[in-house]
Motif scaffolding. Sequence first.
Motif, PDB file in Angstrom:
ATOM      1  N   LEU A  80       0.812  -1.217   0.000  1.00 26.46           N
ATOM      2  CA  LEU A  80       0.000   0.000   0.000  1.00 26.46           C
ATOM      3  C   LEU A  80       0.849   1.273   0.000  1.00 26.46           C
ATOM      4  O   LEU A  80       0.361   2.342   0.367  1.00 26.46           O
ATOM      5  N   CYS A  81       2.088   1.171  -0.444  1.00 29.04           N
ATOM      6  CA  CYS A  81       2.935   2.368  -0.488  1.00 29.04           C
ATOM      7  C   CYS A  81       2.460   3.367  -1.542  1.00 29.04           C
ATOM      8  O   CYS A  81       2.371   4.572  -1.279  1.00 29.04           O
ATOM      9  N   LYS A  82       2.151   2.880  -2.735  1.00 24.61           N
ATOM     10  CA  LYS A  82       1.763   3.748  -3.846  1.00 24.61           C
ATOM     11  C   LYS A  82       0.371   3.436  -4.383  1.00 24.61           C
ATOM     12  O   LYS A  82      -0.155   4.170  -5.222  1.00 24.61           O
ATOM     13  N   THR A  83      -0.237   2.367  -3.932  1.00 29.54           N
ATOM     14  CA  THR A  83      -1.561   1.961  -4.399  1.00 29.54           C
ATOM     15  C   THR A  83      -2.622   2.965  -3.966  1.00 29.54           C
ATOM     16  O   THR A  83      -2.607   3.450  -2.827  1.00 29.54           O
ATOM     17  N   ARG A  84      -3.546   3.265  -4.877  1.00 26.36           N
ATOM     18  CA  ARG A  84      -4.624   4.217  -4.567  1.00 26.36           C
ATOM     19  C   ARG A  84      -5.884   3.828  -5.324  1.00 26.36           C
ATOM     20  O   ARG A  84      -5.836   3.204  -6.382  1.00 26.36           O
ATOM     21  N   LEU A  85      -7.027   4.223  -4.752  1.00 23.15           N
ATOM     22  CA  LEU A  85      -8.291   4.061  -5.461  1.00 23.15           C
ATOM     23  C   LEU A  85      -8.313   4.980  -6.670  1.00 23.15           C
ATOM     24  O   LEU A  85      -7.774   6.097  -6.631  1.00 23.15           O
ATOM     25  N   TYR A  86      -8.950   4.540  -7.739  1.00 24.45           N
ATOM     26  CA  TYR A  86      -9.179   5.448  -8.861  1.00 24.45           C
ATOM     27  C   TYR A  86     -10.214   6.498  -8.456  1.00 24.45           C
ATOM     28  O   TYR A  86     -11.155   6.201  -7.695  1.00 24.45           O
ATOM     29  N   ASP A  87     -10.032   7.713  -8.961  1.00 22.35           N
ATOM     30  CA  ASP A  87     -10.951   8.804  -8.644  1.00 22.35           C
ATOM     31  C   ASP A  87     -12.379   8.410  -8.995  1.00 22.35           C
ATOM     32  O   ASP A  87     -12.646   7.949 -10.113  1.00 22.35           O
ATOM     33  N   GLY A  88     -13.285   8.600  -8.053  1.00 21.41           N
ATOM     34  CA  GLY A  88     -14.692   8.320  -8.282  1.00 21.41           C
ATOM     35  C   GLY A  88     -15.121   6.903  -7.964  1.00 21.41           C
ATOM     36  O   GLY A  88     -16.329   6.611  -7.932  1.00 21.41           O
ATOM     37  N   LEU A  93     -19.118   2.860  -5.923  1.00 21.32           N
ATOM     38  CA  LEU A  93     -19.451   1.690  -5.116  1.00 21.32           C
ATOM     39  C   LEU A  93     -20.505   2.034  -4.069  1.00 21.32           C
ATOM     40  O   LEU A  93     -21.417   1.237  -3.815  1.00 21.32           O
ATOM     41  N   ALA A  94     -20.388   3.215  -3.480  1.00 23.97           N
ATOM     42  CA  ALA A  94     -21.376   3.632  -2.478  1.00 23.97           C
ATOM     43  C   ALA A  94     -22.759   3.786  -3.109  1.00 23.97           C
ATOM     44  O   ALA A  94     -23.779   3.407  -2.500  1.00 23.97           O
ATOM     45  N   GLN A  95     -22.813   4.332  -4.315  1.00 23.28           N
ATOM     46  CA  GLN A  95     -24.102   4.481  -4.997  1.00 23.28           C
ATOM     47  C   GLN A  95     -24.723   3.129  -5.315  1.00 23.28           C
ATOM     48  O   GLN A  95     -25.929   2.932  -5.147  1.00 23.28           O
ATOM     49  N   LEU A  96     -23.924   2.186  -5.774  1.00 20.57           N
ATOM     50  CA  LEU A  96     -24.439   0.857  -6.076  1.00 20.57           C
ATOM     51  C   LEU A  96     -24.918   0.156  -4.810  1.00 20.57           C
ATOM     52  O   LEU A  96     -25.967  -0.499  -4.803  1.00 20.57           O
ATOM     53  N   ASP A  97     -24.155   0.308  -3.746  1.00 21.95           N
ATOM     54  CA  ASP A  97     -24.529  -0.287  -2.467  1.00 21.95           C
ATOM     55  C   ASP A  97     -25.857   0.297  -1.980  1.00 21.95           C
ATOM     56  O   ASP A  97     -26.767  -0.430  -1.560  1.00 21.95           O
ATOM     57  N   LYS A  98     -25.981   1.603  -2.064  1.00 25.06           N
ATOM     58  CA  LYS A  98     -27.206   2.282  -1.627  1.00 25.06           C
ATOM     59  C   LYS A  98     -28.410   1.846  -2.457  1.00 25.06           C
ATOM     60  O   LYS A  98     -29.535   1.753  -1.953  1.00 25.06           O
ATOM     61  N   GLU A 124     -15.757   1.004   4.348  1.00 33.93           N
ATOM     62  CA  GLU A 124     -17.184   1.288   4.524  1.00 33.93           C
ATOM     63  C   GLU A 124     -18.068   0.542   3.525  1.00 33.93           C
ATOM     64  O   GLU A 124     -19.299   0.563   3.657  1.00 33.93           O
ATOM     65  N   VAL A 125     -17.472  -0.100   2.536  1.00 37.49           N
ATOM     66  CA  VAL A 125     -18.268  -0.779   1.503  1.00 37.49           C
ATOM     67  C   VAL A 125     -18.542  -2.220   1.936  1.00 37.49           C
ATOM     68  O   VAL A 125     -17.638  -2.939   2.370  1.00 37.49           O
ATOM     69  N   ASP A 126     -19.790  -2.616   1.799  1.00 36.17           N
ATOM     70  CA  ASP A 126     -20.212  -3.957   2.207  1.00 36.17           C
ATOM     71  C   ASP A 126     -20.117  -4.912   1.007  1.00 36.17           C
ATOM     72  O   ASP A 126     -21.026  -4.977   0.182  1.00 36.17           O
ATOM     73  N   PHE A 127     -19.007  -5.634   0.920  1.00 41.17           N
ATOM     74  CA  PHE A 127     -18.833  -6.623  -0.146  1.00 41.17           C
ATOM     75  C   PHE A 127     -19.330  -7.985   0.330  1.00 41.17           C
ATOM     76  O   PHE A 127     -19.022  -8.412   1.449  1.00 41.17           O
ATOM     77  N   LEU A 128     -20.079  -8.657  -0.529  1.00 41.10           N
ATOM     78  CA  LEU A 128     -20.510 -10.017  -0.228  1.00 41.10           C
ATOM     79  C   LEU A 128     -19.297 -10.918  -0.014  1.00 41.10           C
ATOM     80  O   LEU A 128     -19.260 -11.721   0.922  1.00 41.10           O
ATOM     81  N   SER A 129     -18.305 -10.781  -0.895  1.00 46.59           N
ATOM     82  CA  SER A 129     -17.076 -11.562  -0.776  1.00 46.59           C
ATOM     83  C   SER A 129     -15.973 -10.895  -1.574  1.00 46.59           C
ATOM     84  O   SER A 129     -16.229 -10.178  -2.541  1.00 46.59           O
ATOM     85  N   VAL A 130     -14.752 -11.135  -1.139  1.00 46.76           N
ATOM     86  CA  VAL A 130     -13.550 -10.694  -1.857  1.00 46.76           C
ATOM     87  C   VAL A 130     -12.729 -11.952  -2.122  1.00 46.76           C
ATOM     88  O   VAL A 130     -12.106 -12.505  -1.217  1.00 46.76           O
ATOM     89  N   VAL A 209     -22.067   2.957 -12.768  1.00 46.62           N
ATOM     90  CA  VAL A 209     -23.355   3.124 -12.083  1.00 46.62           C
ATOM     91  C   VAL A 209     -24.464   3.314 -13.107  1.00 46.62           C
ATOM     92  O   VAL A 209     -25.539   2.702 -13.019  1.00 46.62           O
ATOM     93  N   GLY A 210     -24.209   4.136 -14.109  1.00 52.62           N
ATOM     94  CA  GLY A 210     -25.213   4.378 -15.136  1.00 52.62           C
ATOM     95  C   GLY A 210     -25.571   3.125 -15.910  1.00 52.62           C
ATOM     96  O   GLY A 210     -26.755   2.866 -16.163  1.00 52.62           O
ATOM     97  N   PHE A 211     -24.565   2.340 -16.273  1.00 57.22           N
ATOM     98  CA  PHE A 211     -24.838   1.097 -17.024  1.00 57.22           C
ATOM     99  C   PHE A 211     -25.653   0.114 -16.191  1.00 57.22           C
ATOM    100  O   PHE A 211     -26.580  -0.516 -16.689  1.00 57.22           O
ATOM    101  N   ILE A 212     -25.301  -0.033 -14.930  1.00 58.49           N
ATOM    102  CA  ILE A 212     -25.942  -1.037 -14.089  1.00 58.49           C
ATOM    103  C   ILE A 212     -27.346  -0.638 -13.676  1.00 58.49           C
ATOM    104  O   ILE A 212     -28.265  -1.467 -13.627  1.00 58.49           O
ATOM    105  N   LEU A 213     -27.543   0.638 -13.394  1.00 62.51           N
ATOM    106  CA  LEU A 213     -28.838   1.101 -12.893  1.00 62.51           C
ATOM    107  C   LEU A 213     -29.683   1.753 -13.973  1.00 62.51           C
ATOM    108  O   LEU A 213     -30.664   2.428 -13.663  1.00 62.51           O
ATOM    109  N   ARG A 214     -29.331   1.517 -15.225  1.00 65.91           N
ATOM    110  CA  ARG A 214     -30.018   2.208 -16.328  1.00 65.91           C
ATOM    111  C   ARG A 214     -31.511   1.892 -16.389  1.00 65.91           C
ATOM    112  O   ARG A 214     -32.289   2.673 -16.934  1.00 65.91           O
ATOM    113  N   GLY A 215     -31.900   0.728 -15.866  1.00 66.93           N
ATOM    114  CA  GLY A 215     -33.322   0.372 -15.927  1.00 66.93           C
ATOM    115  C   GLY A 215     -34.147   1.095 -14.899  1.00 66.93           C
ATOM    116  O   GLY A 215     -35.346   1.091 -14.944  1.00 66.93           O
TER     117      GLY A 215
END
Length: 215
Positions: A80-88, A93-98, A124-130, A209-215
């Motif tokens: 975890l020295c240089k690893t980072r989440l991609y912006d957004g 993930l929070a929107q999909l979880d919600k 803070e993200v609730d993953f079913l499994s990793v 998020v848009g692709f998954i929740l488009r319906g």
Amino acid sequence: MITAIFDLDGTIADTICDLGDAVNRGLAEMGCPQHDYDTYKKMVGNGARKLCERALPEDRKSEAGRLHELFRQNYAENYLCKTRLYDGMADALAQLDKAGAVLAVATNKPQDFAVRIIDKLLPEVDFLSVLGGVDYRPPKPDTEILVDILSRLPDEKNQVFMIGDSNVDIQTGRNAGVETIGCAWGFRGREELEREGADYIAEAPADIVGFILRG
């Protein structure tokens, strides 16, 4: 029900520098040439053992086991020295979880490191499994890792998405008969995802998020 299964390296997080540094330290200890980060982007995707094999010179491929041992030692100290989440990504993930989507991670990264990284970067993200690379399960594009994840869900109608940045992820989703979303910001780029036939290609995490929740 909607289930969104994410790759990790090059999809959720930019891990290439820590991966490359760990392999390069091992290569240096073995007296072998090292590689730059862009080269490592083309080597990753099929698990740590295959990464180590690819990093070695042609006349030293038989020493991949030794390099893999050194890689694990080095990566454990610096993953975890240089690893980072991609912006957004955290927001997506929070929107999909919600919205009630079931979230999971399916990666060829060694499972112990995958769990640690997700726990640290996305507590803070609730993953079913990793789920990650383990000796008893074949790596992606084999579908066993997706079958394992989906077996943990109720037996009801389920729209499933495999989300990743490489041809391996798209192949995995296609092999499993699920929809695929390619991440153009990752290690391989849009061209590879288009060539592999991704159902959708996201330019930013919000697009997922848009692709998954488009319906």
